[in-house]
Motif scaffolding. Structure first.
Motif, PDB file in Angstrom:
ATOM      1  N   TYR A   1       0.865  -1.182   0.000  1.00 40.66           N
ATOM      2  CA  TYR A   1       0.000   0.000   0.000  1.00 40.66           C
ATOM      3  C   TYR A   1       0.898   1.228   0.000  1.00 40.66           C
TER       4      TYR A   1
ATOM      5  N   ARG B   1       2.335   2.124   8.447  1.00 43.88           N
ATOM      6  CA  ARG B   1       1.327   2.762   7.598  1.00 43.88           C
ATOM      7  C   ARG B   1       1.951   3.845   6.709  1.00 43.88           C
TER       8      ARG B   1
ATOM      9  N   ARG C   1      -9.816   0.502   2.954  1.00 45.54           N
ATOM     10  CA  ARG C   1     -11.154   1.079   2.782  1.00 45.54           C
ATOM     11  C   ARG C   1     -11.128   2.611   2.815  1.00 45.54           C
ATOM     12  N   GLU C   2     -10.170   3.192   3.520  1.00 42.38           N
ATOM     13  CA  GLU C   2     -10.061   4.653   3.546  1.00 42.38           C
ATOM     14  C   GLU C   2      -9.757   5.210   2.157  1.00 42.38           C
ATOM     15  N   LYS C   3      -8.702   4.664   1.530  1.00 45.58           N
ATOM     16  CA  LYS C   3      -8.276   5.117   0.200  1.00 45.58           C
ATOM     17  C   LYS C   3      -7.826   3.889  -0.597  1.00 45.58           C
ATOM     18  N   PRO C   4      -8.776   3.191  -1.192  1.00 49.11           N
ATOM     19  CA  PRO C   4      -8.469   1.900  -1.818  1.00 49.11           C
ATOM     20  C   PRO C   4      -7.551   1.967  -3.030  1.00 49.11           C
TER      21      PRO C   4
ATOM     22  N   ASP D   1       1.194   6.905   3.868  1.00 42.33           N
ATOM     23  CA  ASP D   1       0.170   7.811   3.326  1.00 42.33           C
ATOM     24  C   ASP D   1       0.778   8.716   2.271  1.00 42.33           C
TER      25      ASP D   1
ATOM     26  N   TYR E   1      -6.540  -4.141  10.511  1.00 40.37           N
ATOM     27  CA  TYR E   1      -6.019  -2.778  10.346  1.00 40.37           C
ATOM     28  C   TYR E   1      -5.729  -2.492   8.871  1.00 40.37           C
TER      29      TYR E   1
ATOM     30  N   GLU F   1      -7.158  -3.812   6.313  1.00 41.43           N
ATOM     31  CA  GLU F   1      -8.433  -3.639   5.621  1.00 41.43           C
ATOM     32  C   GLU F   1      -9.008  -2.249   5.863  1.00 41.43           C
ATOM     33  N   SER F   2      -8.928  -1.763   7.092  1.00 44.70           N
ATOM     34  CA  SER F   2      -9.458  -0.417   7.381  1.00 44.70           C
ATOM     35  C   SER F   2      -8.690   0.640   6.600  1.00 44.70           C
ATOM     36  N   LEU F   3      -7.386   0.458   6.446  1.00 40.95           N
ATOM     37  CA  LEU F   3      -6.565   1.386   5.682  1.00 40.95           C
ATOM     38  C   LEU F   3      -6.964   1.364   4.209  1.00 40.95           C
TER      39      LEU F   3
ATOM     40  N   TRP G   1      -3.728   0.488  -2.894  1.00 39.64           N
ATOM     41  CA  TRP G   1      -3.355  -0.909  -2.635  1.00 39.64           C
ATOM     42  C   TRP G   1      -3.138  -1.635  -3.958  1.00 39.64           C
TER      43      TRP G   1
END
Length: 299
Positions: A121, A231, A272-275, A233, A266, A268-270, A278
C-alpha cells in the motif's frame, strides 16, 4: 542463459531511466497510465474482479472510479520505484518522512524489539529506503524472492543502500535468533499470498476467505516483540509519510490467531479509507479454501 542476459539488460535500462528527473518521469508515468488503462487493458479484469468482490456494497460507477485512480497511481508507483534505484539520501529523506519515531524509541527504552506488519500500500519501496535512516538499531526487512535472481539481487541492493538488512522469508527465523541479544526492528509484508503448500490458515479479508501467513504472530512470540503497523500515506504526488501504528504491546498475552487478525483488520481499514493505493492487480485470492485439504479458519 539468454533469460539471465535479458535480465541484466533490463536492470541496466532501469538504472539509466532512474537518472531522469522526477518531472520527466511523471510525464512518462502519464503516458504509461494511458497505455495500461486505455490501450492494453493490463490486468483490468483482475482489478475489476477484485474490486467487485471486495466492495459489493459499492456501485459499478464507484468501483470504476477506484479502478481508474488505481491505474493512475500504479503508473506513478512504477516510475517512482525505478527512480528509487538512484535516489540520493537527501531525496529519500525529503520524499518519505516518519511522523512518529518516538513510538519506536518508547519500545526500545523498554528493551523491546519491534515487529512491523506492512502492506503493499503506497510506495513501500521508498519506505524501505527511508527505513534505513530510522534508527541505529538493527533494521531488517523480510522479502519474498522474485523469479529472476538478477532482479531480486538488484532490488535488494537498492533496498539495503542505507543500512537495511534484507532477509529472505526462509531465513527469517535464523536471523531473528542470530540477533536475539540485540534490539531489532523487523518489517514483514502482511498481505503476501502464501505458496499453495503453505496456504493453511484462512480469515475474512475484504469480504473474502483469504489465505494468510502467520509470520508476524509466530516471530513475535519468539522474541516477545512489540507489534506495530507500518502505515504509508500519500501527501502529494511523489511525497509520503509513514506512521508506526501500535497494534500489540505484549504478544505473549494474546490468543492464537489474535495478532494476525488484528493486523489484517487494520490493513483492511486502511484500504477502505483510500483503496486506490493498494495492489489490486495482484491475484490475491487465487487460492481458495476448497483447494486445501484441511484449511484452518479463524475470525
Amino acid at each position: 542463459m539468454i533469460k539471465k542476459g535479458l535480465s541484466y539488460i533490463g536492470v541496466f535500462f532501469f538504472y539509466l531511466l532512474s537518472l531522469l528527473p522526477f518531472w520527466f518521469l511523471y510525464l512518462i508515468s502519464d503516458l504509461v497510465f494511458v497505455i495500461l488503462y486505455y490501450v492494453t487493458g493490463y490486468r483490468r479484469k483482475v482489478v475489476q474482479d477484485n474490486l467487485r468482490n471486495s466492495f459489493p456494497e459499492k456501485s459499478e460507477e464507484e468501483r470504476a472510479v477506484i479502478e481508474k485512480k488505481y491505474f493512475k497511481y500504479m503508473a506513478d508507483l512504477t516510475l517512482e520505484t525505478i527512480k528509487s534505484t538512484s535516489m540520493s539520501e537527501k531525496q529519500v529523506r525529503r520524499r518519505m518522512v516518519c511522523t512518529n519515531p518516538e513510538i519506536m524509541e518508547h519500545y526500545f527504552a523498554q528493551g523491546k524489539s519491534i515487529l512491523a506488519a506492512a502492506g503493499h500500500y503506497g510506495n513501500w519501496e521508498l519506505a524501505c529506503l527511508n527505513f534505513g535512516f530510522l534508527t541505529d538499531k538493527v533494521k531488517m526487512v523480510v522479502y519474498k524472492p522474485q523469479s529472476s535472481e538478477v532482479f531480486t539481487n538488484f532490488i535488494n541492493r537498492t533496498r539495503s543502500r542505507f543500512g537495511t538488512i534484507m532477509i529472505s522469508m526462509k531465513q527469517t527465523l535464523r536471523k531473528m535468533i542470530e540477533y536475539k541479544n540485540e534490539l531489532t526492528f523487523t518489517v514483514l509484508a502482511a498481505d503476501q499470498t502464501p505458496a499453495r503448500s503453505e496456504a493453511v490458515y484462512f480469515t475474512t479479508f475484504l469480504n473474502q476467505p483469504t489465505a494468510v501467513f502467520l509470520g508476524v504472530e509466530k516471530l513475535s512470540g519468539i522474541r516477545d516483540c512489540a507489534i506495530v503497523f507500518y502505515r504509508i500515506d500519500l501527501v502529494k504526488r511523489g511525497y509520503y509519510t509513514y506512521t508506526l501504528v501500535p497494534l500489540v504491546e505484549n504478544p505473549k498475552e494474546t490468543k492464537p490467531y489474535e495478532i494476525t487478525k488484528i493486523q489484517v483488520n487494520y490493513l483492511e481499514s486502511l484500504i477502505r479509507e483510500k483503496p486506490e493505493y493498494w495492489l489490486w492487480s495482484h491475484r490475491r485470492w487465487k487460492i481458495k479454501p476448497e483447494d486445501i485439504a484441511k484449511p484452518v479458519f479463524f475470525d
